[in-house]
Design a protein around this motif. Structure first.
Motif, PDB file in Angstrom:
ATOM      1  N   ASP A 196      14.472  -0.621  -5.109  1.00 19.21           N
ATOM      2  CA  ASP A 196      13.207  -0.884  -5.806  1.00 19.21           C
ATOM      3  C   ASP A 196      12.709   0.366  -6.525  1.00 19.21           C
ATOM      4  OD1 ASP A 196      13.230  -3.491  -4.893  1.00 19.21           O
ATOM      5  OD2 ASP A 196      11.765  -3.137  -3.291  1.00 19.21           O
ATOM      6  N   PHE A 197      12.815   1.510  -5.863  1.00 15.04           N
ATOM      7  CA  PHE A 197      12.370   2.755  -6.488  1.00 15.04           C
ATOM      8  C   PHE A 197      13.199   3.072  -7.732  1.00 15.04           C
ATOM      9  CE2 PHE A 197      12.856   7.222  -7.321  1.00 15.04           C
ATOM     10  CZ  PHE A 197      11.544   7.564  -7.588  1.00 15.04           C
ATOM     11  N   VAL A 198      14.507   2.934  -7.628  1.00 11.14           N
ATOM     12  CA  VAL A 198      15.392   3.239  -8.756  1.00 11.14           C
ATOM     13  C   VAL A 198      15.060   2.342  -9.951  1.00 11.14           C
ATOM     14  CG1 VAL A 198      17.796   3.053  -9.532  1.00 11.14           C
ATOM     15  CG2 VAL A 198      17.260   4.258  -7.416  1.00 11.14           C
ATOM     16  N   VAL A 199      14.842   1.064  -9.697  1.00 15.70           N
ATOM     17  CA  VAL A 199      14.481   0.148 -10.782  1.00 15.70           C
ATOM     18  C   VAL A 199      13.167   0.592 -11.426  1.00 15.70           C
ATOM     19  CG1 VAL A 199      13.789  -2.234 -11.306  1.00 15.70           C
ATOM     20  CG2 VAL A 199      15.796  -1.797  -9.857  1.00 15.70           C
ATOM     21  N   HIS A 200      12.193   0.945 -10.613  1.00 10.52           N
ATOM     22  CA  HIS A 200      10.900   1.408 -11.127  1.00 10.52           C
ATOM     23  C   HIS A 200      11.057   2.698 -11.950  1.00 10.52           C
ATOM     24  CE1 HIS A 200       6.665   2.469 -11.300  1.00 10.52           C
ATOM     25  NE2 HIS A 200       6.975   3.647 -10.777  1.00 10.52           N
ATOM     26  N   ALA A 201      11.818   3.646 -11.429  1.00  4.68           N
ATOM     27  CA  ALA A 201      12.011   4.919 -12.128  1.00  4.68           C
ATOM     28  C   ALA A 201      12.689   4.709 -13.476  1.00  4.68           C
ATOM     29  CB  ALA A 201      12.825   5.884 -11.262  1.00  4.68           C
ATOM     30  N   VAL A 202      13.677   3.828 -13.518  1.00  6.25           N
ATOM     31  CA  VAL A 202      14.363   3.566 -14.791  1.00  6.25           C
ATOM     32  C   VAL A 202      13.426   2.862 -15.761  1.00  6.25           C
ATOM     33  CG1 VAL A 202      16.229   2.239 -15.854  1.00  6.25           C
ATOM     34  CG2 VAL A 202      16.683   3.651 -13.864  1.00  6.25           C
ATOM     35  N   ASP A 206      10.280   3.318 -15.975  1.00  7.08           N
ATOM     36  CA  ASP A 206       9.429   4.383 -16.501  1.00  7.08           C
ATOM     37  C   ASP A 206      10.147   5.241 -17.542  1.00  7.08           C
ATOM     38  OD1 ASP A 206       7.282   3.564 -15.013  1.00  7.08           O
ATOM     39  OD2 ASP A 206       7.329   5.258 -13.602  1.00  7.08           O
ATOM     40  N   LEU A 207      11.449   5.465 -17.351  1.00  9.68           N
ATOM     41  CA  LEU A 207      12.191   6.276 -18.324  1.00  9.68           C
ATOM     42  C   LEU A 207      12.149   5.664 -19.724  1.00  9.68           C
ATOM     43  CD1 LEU A 207      15.361   7.315 -16.291  1.00  9.68           C
ATOM     44  CD2 LEU A 207      13.596   8.854 -17.195  1.00  9.68           C
ATOM     45  N   TRP A 208      12.070   4.359 -19.802  1.00 13.23           N
ATOM     46  CA  TRP A 208      12.069   3.678 -21.094  1.00 13.23           C
ATOM     47  C   TRP A 208      10.677   3.581 -21.712  1.00 13.23           C
ATOM     48  CZ3 TRP A 208      16.294   2.992 -23.802  1.00 13.23           C
ATOM     49  CH2 TRP A 208      17.519   2.989 -23.130  1.00 13.23           C
ATOM     50  N   PRO A 233      14.562   9.951 -33.000  1.00 14.46           N
ATOM     51  CA  PRO A 233      14.259  10.535 -31.693  1.00 14.46           C
ATOM     52  C   PRO A 233      13.383   9.614 -30.843  1.00 14.46           C
ATOM     53  CG  PRO A 233      13.506  11.965 -33.482  1.00 14.46           C
ATOM     54  CD  PRO A 233      14.035  10.724 -34.104  1.00 14.46           C
ATOM     55  N   LEU A 234      13.565   9.715 -29.538  1.00 13.88           N
ATOM     56  CA  LEU A 234      12.786   8.899 -28.616  1.00 13.88           C
ATOM     57  C   LEU A 234      11.299   9.223 -28.688  1.00 13.88           C
ATOM     58  CD1 LEU A 234      15.100   8.902 -25.475  1.00 13.88           C
ATOM     59  CD2 LEU A 234      14.881   7.150 -27.237  1.00 13.88           C
ATOM     60  N   GLU A 235      10.967  10.442 -29.068  1.00 11.50           N
ATOM     61  CA  GLU A 235       9.565  10.824 -29.150  1.00 11.50           C
ATOM     62  C   GLU A 235       8.820  10.034 -30.223  1.00 11.50           C
ATOM     63  OE1 GLU A 235      12.040  13.228 -29.211  1.00 11.50           O
ATOM     64  OE2 GLU A 235      11.811  13.791 -27.116  1.00 11.50           O
ATOM     65  N   ASP A 236       9.533   9.438 -31.155  1.00  5.31           N
ATOM     66  CA  ASP A 236       8.895   8.657 -32.209  1.00  5.31           C
ATOM     67  C   ASP A 236       8.311   7.354 -31.692  1.00  5.31           C
ATOM     68  OD1 ASP A 236       9.599  10.583 -34.030  1.00  5.31           O
ATOM     69  OD2 ASP A 236      11.222   9.423 -34.942  1.00  5.31           O
ATOM     70  N   SER A 237       8.623   7.012 -30.442  1.00  3.07           N
ATOM     71  CA  SER A 237       8.165   5.756 -29.843  1.00  3.07           C
ATOM     72  C   SER A 237       8.587   4.560 -30.688  1.00  3.07           C
ATOM     73  CB  SER A 237       6.650   5.762 -29.637  1.00  3.07           C
ATOM     74  OG  SER A 237       6.275   6.814 -28.804  1.00  3.07           O
ATOM     75  N   HIS A 245      14.230   0.874 -31.805  1.00  2.00           N
ATOM     76  CA  HIS A 245      15.301   1.801 -31.436  1.00  2.00           C
ATOM     77  C   HIS A 245      15.475   1.811 -29.915  1.00  2.00           C
ATOM     78  CE1 HIS A 245      17.813   5.336 -31.169  1.00  2.00           C
ATOM     79  NE2 HIS A 245      16.872   5.989 -30.499  1.00  2.00           N
ATOM     80  N   LEU A 246      14.384   1.930 -29.191  1.00  2.63           N
ATOM     81  CA  LEU A 246      14.452   1.931 -27.733  1.00  2.63           C
ATOM     82  C   LEU A 246      15.004   0.612 -27.208  1.00  2.63           C
ATOM     83  CD1 LEU A 246      11.136   3.718 -26.695  1.00  2.63           C
ATOM     84  CD2 LEU A 246      13.462   4.626 -26.622  1.00  2.63           C
ATOM     85  N   SER A 247      14.604  -0.477 -27.819  1.00  2.00           N
ATOM     86  CA  SER A 247      15.082  -1.792 -27.395  1.00  2.00           C
ATOM     87  C   SER A 247      16.590  -1.923 -27.588  1.00  2.00           C
ATOM     88  CB  SER A 247      14.335  -2.880 -28.177  1.00  2.00           C
ATOM     89  OG  SER A 247      14.790  -4.140 -27.803  1.00  2.00           O
ATOM     90  N   ARG A 248      17.093  -1.449 -28.717  1.00  2.00           N
ATOM     91  CA  ARG A 248      18.544  -1.498 -28.971  1.00  2.00           C
ATOM     92  C   ARG A 248      19.305  -0.629 -27.977  1.00  2.00           C
ATOM     93  NH1 ARG A 248      16.818  -0.760 -34.169  1.00  2.00           N
ATOM     94  NH2 ARG A 248      17.622   1.357 -34.206  1.00  2.00           N
ATOM     95  N   LEU A 249      18.793   0.579 -27.750  1.00  2.00           N
ATOM     96  CA  LEU A 249      19.437   1.472 -26.783  1.00  2.00           C
ATOM     97  C   LEU A 249      19.464   0.848 -25.390  1.00  2.00           C
ATOM     98  CD1 LEU A 249      18.064   5.033 -27.610  1.00  2.00           C
ATOM     99  CD2 LEU A 249      20.421   4.231 -27.821  1.00  2.00           C
ATOM    100  N   ARG A 250      18.354   0.284 -25.004  1.00  2.00           N
ATOM    101  CA  ARG A 250      18.259  -0.297 -23.668  1.00  2.00           C
ATOM    102  C   ARG A 250      19.195  -1.490 -23.515  1.00  2.00           C
ATOM    103  NH1 ARG A 250      12.954  -1.673 -20.066  1.00  2.00           N
ATOM    104  NH2 ARG A 250      14.113  -1.611 -18.133  1.00  2.00           N
ATOM    105  N   GLU A 251      19.251  -2.341 -24.510  1.00  2.19           N
ATOM    106  CA  GLU A 251      20.140  -3.505 -24.424  1.00  2.19           C
ATOM    107  C   GLU A 251      21.601  -3.073 -24.373  1.00  2.19           C
ATOM    108  OE1 GLU A 251      21.234  -7.052 -23.521  1.00  2.19           O
ATOM    109  OE2 GLU A 251      19.128  -6.457 -23.639  1.00  2.19           O
TER     110      GLU A 251
END
Length: 161
Positions: free
Chosen positions: A20-26, A28-30, A128-132, A136-142
């Motif tokens: 559960d913690f690992v899922v939560h931490a990941v 948060d990373l996104w 860059p990820l800082e651009d929010s 881009h984040l959705s594609r990377l995550r998928e």
């Protein structure tokens, strides 16, 4: 790498809190808006995981090897998010590449190392990820989810063999 950890430890009731913690931490990373202080706490929690405990014995069982790499990569990712030190991002990337190189050596006909290197190149070559940038984040995550499932299946097949 999180799918490897959750796939290998998810059925163990003794590890349910860790999973559960690992899922939560990941999760948060996104989320770019999660403050760095949260990741310091995540990192401290991960350092208490059995995979990162100091031991005189080498880890030789397949599941133990890949859960170690999963937690190590997550530790470096949370460390990076807590400090923004690029060395931590490089250590995370190296842990992932090492795990996939080892998997390649133990399974004939797979190219997970090359796949991981390409995923890393693609991740840093786009905005860059800082651009929010949500798309881009959705594609990377998928992409990460798909790759993670493939790697878990490969490791599980190695365990069955």
């Amino acid at each position: 790498m999180v799918q490897i950890f959750t796939g290998l430890c998810g059925d163990d009731p003794a590890r349910s809190v860790d999973v559960d913690f690992v899922v939560h931490a990941v999760e948060d990373l996104w989320k770019p808006e999660v403050p760095s202080e949260s990741f310091r706490g995540h990192m401290e929690t991960l350092e208490g995981f059995q995979e990162l405990e100091t031991s005189d014995e080498q880890v030789v069982e397949v599941a133990g090897i890949y859960t170690f790499y999963s937690i190590l990569a997550l530790r470096y990712a949370t460390l990076y998010r807590s400090s923004a030190n690029s060395e931590d991002a490089l250590k995370c990337a190296h842990a992932c590449l090492t795990a996939m190189g080892q998997l390649d050596q133990n399974l004939p006909g797979v190219t997970f190392f090359t796949q991981e290197a390409e995923c890393q190149r693609r991740a840093i070559s786009e905005s860059p990820l800082e651009d929010s940038n949500a798309s881009h984040l959705s594609r990377l995550r998928e992409c990460d989810r798909t790759v993670g499932r493939e790697r878990l299946v490969a490791i599980q097949s190695r365990l069955a063999g």
